[in-house]
Design an enzyme around this catalytic site. Structure first.
Site, PDB file in Angstrom:
ATOM      1  N   ARG A  37       0.801  -1.230   0.000  1.00 44.17           N
ATOM      2  CA  ARG A  37       0.000   0.000   0.000  1.00 44.17           C
ATOM      3  C   ARG A  37       0.836   1.284   0.000  1.00 44.17           C
ATOM      4  O   ARG A  37       0.299   2.378  -0.093  1.00 44.17           O
ATOM      5  CB  ARG A  37      -0.957  -0.007   1.203  1.00 44.17           C
ATOM      6  CG  ARG A  37      -2.196  -0.845   0.939  1.00 44.17           C
ATOM      7  CD  ARG A  37      -3.072  -0.942   2.155  1.00 44.17           C
ATOM      8  NE  ARG A  37      -2.523  -1.859   3.150  1.00 44.17           N
ATOM      9  CZ  ARG A  37      -2.939  -1.922   4.412  1.00 44.17           C
ATOM     10  NH1 ARG A  37      -3.878  -1.112   4.836  1.00 44.17           N
ATOM     11  NH2 ARG A  37      -2.402  -2.793   5.242  1.00 44.17           N
ATOM     12  N   TYR A 122       7.785  -4.848  15.343  1.00 45.97           N
ATOM     13  CA  TYR A 122       7.516  -4.704  13.915  1.00 45.97           C
ATOM     14  C   TYR A 122       8.376  -3.579  13.334  1.00 45.97           C
ATOM     15  O   TYR A 122       8.432  -2.486  13.899  1.00 45.97           O
ATOM     16  CB  TYR A 122       6.040  -4.330  13.679  1.00 45.97           C
ATOM     17  CG  TYR A 122       5.039  -5.458  13.823  1.00 45.97           C
ATOM     18  CD1 TYR A 122       5.421  -6.726  14.248  1.00 45.97           C
ATOM     19  CD2 TYR A 122       3.707  -5.232  13.522  1.00 45.97           C
ATOM     20  CE1 TYR A 122       4.481  -7.743  14.368  1.00 45.97           C
ATOM     21  CE2 TYR A 122       2.759  -6.247  13.640  1.00 45.97           C
ATOM     22  CZ  TYR A 122       3.156  -7.499  14.069  1.00 45.97           C
ATOM     23  OH  TYR A 122       2.226  -8.489  14.174  1.00 45.97           O
ATOM     24  N   GLY A 159      -6.041  -7.736  14.570  1.00 44.25           N
ATOM     25  CA  GLY A 159      -6.445  -8.929  15.307  1.00 44.25           C
ATOM     26  C   GLY A 159      -7.092  -8.509  16.616  1.00 44.25           C
ATOM     27  O   GLY A 159      -6.595  -7.632  17.316  1.00 44.25           O
ATOM     28  N   ARG A 353      28.151  26.158   2.872  1.00 48.29           N
ATOM     29  CA  ARG A 353      28.336  24.740   2.561  1.00 48.29           C
ATOM     30  C   ARG A 353      29.368  24.088   3.479  1.00 48.29           C
ATOM     31  O   ARG A 353      30.041  24.765   4.255  1.00 48.29           O
ATOM     32  CB  ARG A 353      28.718  24.611   1.082  1.00 48.29           C
ATOM     33  CG  ARG A 353      27.561  25.005   0.145  1.00 48.29           C
ATOM     34  CD  ARG A 353      27.996  25.066  -1.295  1.00 48.29           C
ATOM     35  NE  ARG A 353      28.669  23.850  -1.720  1.00 48.29           N
ATOM     36  CZ  ARG A 353      29.476  23.756  -2.763  1.00 48.29           C
ATOM     37  NH1 ARG A 353      29.739  24.841  -3.505  1.00 48.29           N
ATOM     38  NH2 ARG A 353      30.048  22.615  -3.084  1.00 48.29           N
ATOM     39  N   LYS A 371      32.032  27.980   0.751  1.00 46.28           N
ATOM     40  CA  LYS A 371      32.311  26.542   0.840  1.00 46.28           C
ATOM     41  C   LYS A 371      33.707  26.324   1.399  1.00 46.28           C
ATOM     42  O   LYS A 371      34.656  26.964   0.948  1.00 46.28           O
ATOM     43  CB  LYS A 371      32.216  25.900  -0.554  1.00 46.28           C
ATOM     44  CG  LYS A 371      32.277  24.392  -0.502  1.00 46.28           C
ATOM     45  CD  LYS A 371      32.969  23.778  -1.706  1.00 46.28           C
ATOM     46  CE  LYS A 371      34.469  23.937  -1.624  1.00 46.28           C
ATOM     47  NZ  LYS A 371      35.198  23.242  -2.700  1.00 46.28           N
ATOM     48  N   ALA A 400      30.628  43.301  -3.670  1.00 45.50           N
ATOM     49  CA  ALA A 400      29.582  42.540  -4.353  1.00 45.50           C
ATOM     50  C   ALA A 400      30.153  41.762  -5.533  1.00 45.50           C
ATOM     51  O   ALA A 400      31.031  42.251  -6.248  1.00 45.50           O
ATOM     52  CB  ALA A 400      28.496  43.483  -4.832  1.00 45.50           C
TER      53      ALA A 400
HETATM   54  C1  UD1 Z   1      -0.635  -8.555  12.453  1.00 39.29           C
HETATM   55  C2  UD1 Z   1      -1.270  -9.436  13.517  1.00 39.29           C
HETATM   56  C3  UD1 Z   1      -2.537  -8.766  14.039  1.00 39.29           C
HETATM   57  C4  UD1 Z   1      -2.201  -7.405  14.574  1.00 39.29           C
HETATM   58  C5  UD1 Z   1      -1.467  -6.566  13.535  1.00 39.29           C
HETATM   59  C6  UD1 Z   1      -0.969  -5.309  14.137  1.00 39.29           C
HETATM   60  C7  UD1 Z   1      -0.745 -11.736  12.887  1.00 39.29           C
HETATM   61  C8  UD1 Z   1      -1.261 -12.982  12.258  1.00 39.29           C
HETATM   62  N1  UD1 Z   1      -1.593 -10.713  12.920  1.00 39.29           N
HETATM   63  O1  UD1 Z   1      -1.544  -8.488  11.373  1.00 39.29           O
HETATM   64  O2  UD1 Z   1      -3.118  -9.554  15.061  1.00 39.29           O
HETATM   65  O3  UD1 Z   1      -3.386  -6.743  15.000  1.00 39.29           O
HETATM   66  O4  UD1 Z   1      -0.336  -7.272  13.011  1.00 39.29           O
HETATM   67  O5  UD1 Z   1      -0.437  -4.490  13.137  1.00 39.29           O
HETATM   68  O6  UD1 Z   1       0.364 -11.726  13.366  1.00 39.29           O
HETATM   69  N2  UD1 Z   1       5.909  -9.837   8.341  1.00 39.29           N
HETATM   70  C9  UD1 Z   1       7.057 -10.530   7.990  1.00 39.29           C
HETATM   71  N3  UD1 Z   1       6.934 -11.710   7.329  1.00 39.29           N
HETATM   72  C10 UD1 Z   1       5.735 -12.238   7.020  1.00 39.29           C
HETATM   73  C11 UD1 Z   1       4.562 -11.536   7.369  1.00 39.29           C
HETATM   74  C12 UD1 Z   1       4.687 -10.328   8.034  1.00 39.29           C
HETATM   75  O7  UD1 Z   1       8.163 -10.078   8.269  1.00 39.29           O
HETATM   76  O8  UD1 Z   1       5.722 -13.327   6.425  1.00 39.29           O
HETATM   77  C13 UD1 Z   1       6.046  -8.566   9.056  1.00 39.29           C
HETATM   78  C14 UD1 Z   1       5.513  -7.382   8.270  1.00 39.29           C
HETATM   79  O9  UD1 Z   1       6.569  -6.773   7.545  1.00 39.29           O
HETATM   80  C15 UD1 Z   1       4.997  -6.467   9.361  1.00 39.29           C
HETATM   81  C16 UD1 Z   1       4.585  -7.406  10.473  1.00 39.29           C
HETATM   82  O10 UD1 Z   1       5.240  -8.626  10.213  1.00 39.29           O
HETATM   83  O11 UD1 Z   1       6.009  -5.605   9.861  1.00 39.29           O
HETATM   84  C17 UD1 Z   1       3.089  -7.612  10.508  1.00 39.29           C
HETATM   85  O12 UD1 Z   1       2.660  -8.161   9.301  1.00 39.29           O
HETATM   86  P1  UD1 Z   1       1.286  -7.757   8.637  1.00 39.29           P
HETATM   87  O13 UD1 Z   1       1.114  -8.541   7.418  1.00 39.29           O
HETATM   88  O14 UD1 Z   1       1.191  -6.285   8.556  1.00 39.29           O
HETATM   89  O15 UD1 Z   1       0.285  -8.313   9.737  1.00 39.29           O
HETATM   90  P2  UD1 Z   1      -1.209  -7.904   9.896  1.00 39.29           P
HETATM   91  O16 UD1 Z   1      -2.025  -8.665   8.944  1.00 39.29           O
HETATM   92  O17 UD1 Z   1      -1.336  -6.446   9.928  1.00 39.29           O
END
Ligand code: UD1
Ligand code: CA
Length: 476
Positions: A37, A122, A159, A353, A371, A400
């Site tokens: 997104r 995250y 979640g 600079r 500079k 100037a």
């Molecule tokens: C997840 C949680 C959800 C929570 C939400 C909060 C799970 C199943 N769900 O959902 O309960 O409310 O985050 O934002 O955990 N990522 C990886 N590898 C993967 C998948 C994801 O590194 O295979 C990382 C993503 O880059 C991201 C984080 O994990 O930083 C969360 O992944 P995302 O897909 O955004 O999870 P949500 O569906 O939002």
């Protein structure tokens, strides 16, 4: 109790918590997701907040906990992420296919001991406070599992936290797997949790992907914990902003504004006047003395130090600079990697600079570019000049349109201008060249040899007037 003492006590308390909780901590930062997104060729975690990549914010607050190790699970645009953030002291763990948050954590497990506590963060949640995480870690010690939740007005997409009748956590249900009743729940999973390594390893082994998204959900370990009689301690985040993730550029801009507002408020509480705190950006750190005044649309970047009574006019961009007391920077000036002494007057429309150092009371006026030059006390370069790779003495007046020709197309050379010299307007100083102390250079000169001290030097063709000359007339 004074605010100061309270702050100090908070700090002591935090330090105590840290020594108790973080000695055997492994942090796992999930950063492999695609970030569709963002609609960007740049991996999401490299997008910046206050000039710093999202992932770097997360690594910074992880580091503040002084953990034993930090593992970053990366995947999408992986090489780009590693290259851009190669200065970070982390263990990079590749997740080749993004099969879910549980699968992501699994990739780091071989490098984590069963005696460690695992903190999952995250990579796209940049504003979590260390205090909140310390609190979470502290709670995890009570049962081996703690989870950070937050209550939201509109919980869509997250979640949901399902609790049993006694109020204990029962499970987390993802939006796409939730029943109509469950969708009403406002308390949601932030994704941030702390769990003991040995328990985590067992539960991750059991994960299955039979859900709406066909992914291995980390959140499923909650039900396993409940089954195994492990109570999940929840900590709730003080504000939604703290645990807000970035999914698109709109959310990124909202977090940027919130972050900037906090920084602006802190500066004002520390004694800086911001004429409009909503039109001020700090991308790095700023230290300011007393009674500093900053007008609108100023950007401070990197490390900026401002002395007492410094004034910065509208629309200035100041990066990695020290500006000493009483100096005034007039509007629309750009300063990068420079030291500006006290009581100077810079701008409007000045560009200073890297490598430039101004001593006290120097004046640098409009459309002047400096500079890698030193300018000593009381010297003036007021209009439309370029001074590069130069040493300018004290009380020098540069007229100037004076240009130091410091570059011959291959190499750069120095210009040295002695104290009390006067360089007439529209002079070119072809470096390497030296203008002696007290020397005067006549306007419009091209100076290619050293100009001796205390004498007038000029290079100019003789002025002539052609008698009887007439302007051409238009033919009829
Ligand atoms: C997840 C949680 C959800 C929570 C939400 C909060 C799970 C199943 N769900 O959902 O309960 O409310 O985050 O934002 O955990 N990522 C990886 N590898 C993967 C998948 C994801 O590194 O295979 C990382 C993503 O880059 C991201 C984080 O994990 O930083 C969360 O992944 P995302 O897909 O955004 O999870 P949500 O569906 O939002
Ligand atoms: Ca998300």
């Amino acid at each position: 109790m004074s605010e100061h003492v309270e702050k100090k006590m908070d700090h002591l308390y935090l330090q105590q918590m840290m020594t108790e909780t973080t000695s055997n901590l492994a942090v796992v930062i999930l950063a492999a997701g695609q970030g569709t997104r963002m609609c960007s060729a740049l991996p999401k975690v490299l997008h910046t907040l206050a000039g710093k990549p999202l992932l770097e914010h997360v690594v910074c607050y992880a580091e503040s906990l002084d953990p034993g190790s930090i593992h970053v699970v990366y995947g999408h645009g992986g090489e780009q992420v590693r290259e851009r953030l190669s200065h970070l002291q982390v263990n990079w763990v590749l997740q080749e296919q993004q099969l879910g948050t549980g699968h992501a954590v699994e990739q780091a497990l071989p490098q984590i001991g069963t005696d460690q506590t695992v903190l999952v963060l995250y990579g796209d949640v940049p504003l979590v406070k260390s205090e909140t995480l310390l609190n979470l870690l502290n709670r995890s010690r009570e049962s081996g599992f703690s989870l950070l939740t937050v209550s939201l007005e509109s919980p869509a997409g997250y979640g949901r936290i399902v609790r049993s009748s006694d109020g204990r956590m029962a499970r987390i249900v993802e939006q796409r797997d939730a029943s109509v009743d469950e969708l009403e729940i406002r308390e949601v999973n932030t994704g941030i949790l702390a769990v003991s390594g040995d328990k985590l390893k067992g539960w991750i082994d059991e994960l299955e992907n039979g859900n709406a998204q066909g992914e291995f959900y980390l959140t499923d370990i909650v039900e396993m914990a409940v089954r195994d009689g492990v109570e999940i301690k929840t900590v709730s985040a003080a504000t939604a902003k703290e645990v807000q993730g970035v999914n698109d550029r709109l959310q990124l801009s909202q977090l940027e504004r919130a972050y900037q507002r906090d920084q602006a408020e802190q500066l004002m509480l520390d004694g800086v006047t911001l004429l409009d705190p909503d039109r001020f950006d700090l991308r790095g750190t700023a230290k300011a003395g007393q009674d500093v005044i900053i007008d609108v649309n100023v950007i401070l970047q990197g490390e900026v130090i401002l002395g007492d009574r410094v004034e910065i006019g509208a629309n200035c961009h100041i990066q990695d600079a020290t500006i000493e007391e009483g100096t005034v920077i007039l509007p629309n000036s750009v300063i990068d990697s420079a030291e500006i002494g006290p009581s100077c007057r810079i701008g409007p429309f000045a560009r200073i600079r890297p490598g430039t150092k101004l001593t006290a009371s120097a004046h640098v006026g409009n459309f002047v570019e400096l500079k890698n030059s030193q300018v000593a006390e009381g010297s003036k370069i007021n209009h439309l000049s370029y001074v590069g790779d130069s040493i300018v003495g004290a009380r020098v007046n540069i007229g100037a349109g004076v240009i130091t020709c410091n570059y011959d197309g291959a190499n750069k050379y120095r210009t040295v201008i002695g104290d009390d010299a006067f360089v007439g307007s529209d002079t070119q100083l072809v470096a390497p060249v030296e203008v002696g102390r007290g020397a005067t250079i006549g306007a419009g000169s091209t100076i290619v040899k050293d100009a001796p001290a205390d004498q007038l030097t000029l290079s100019r063709s003789k002025q002539t007037t052609i008698k009887g000359w007439r302007r051409p007339q238009k033919k009829s």
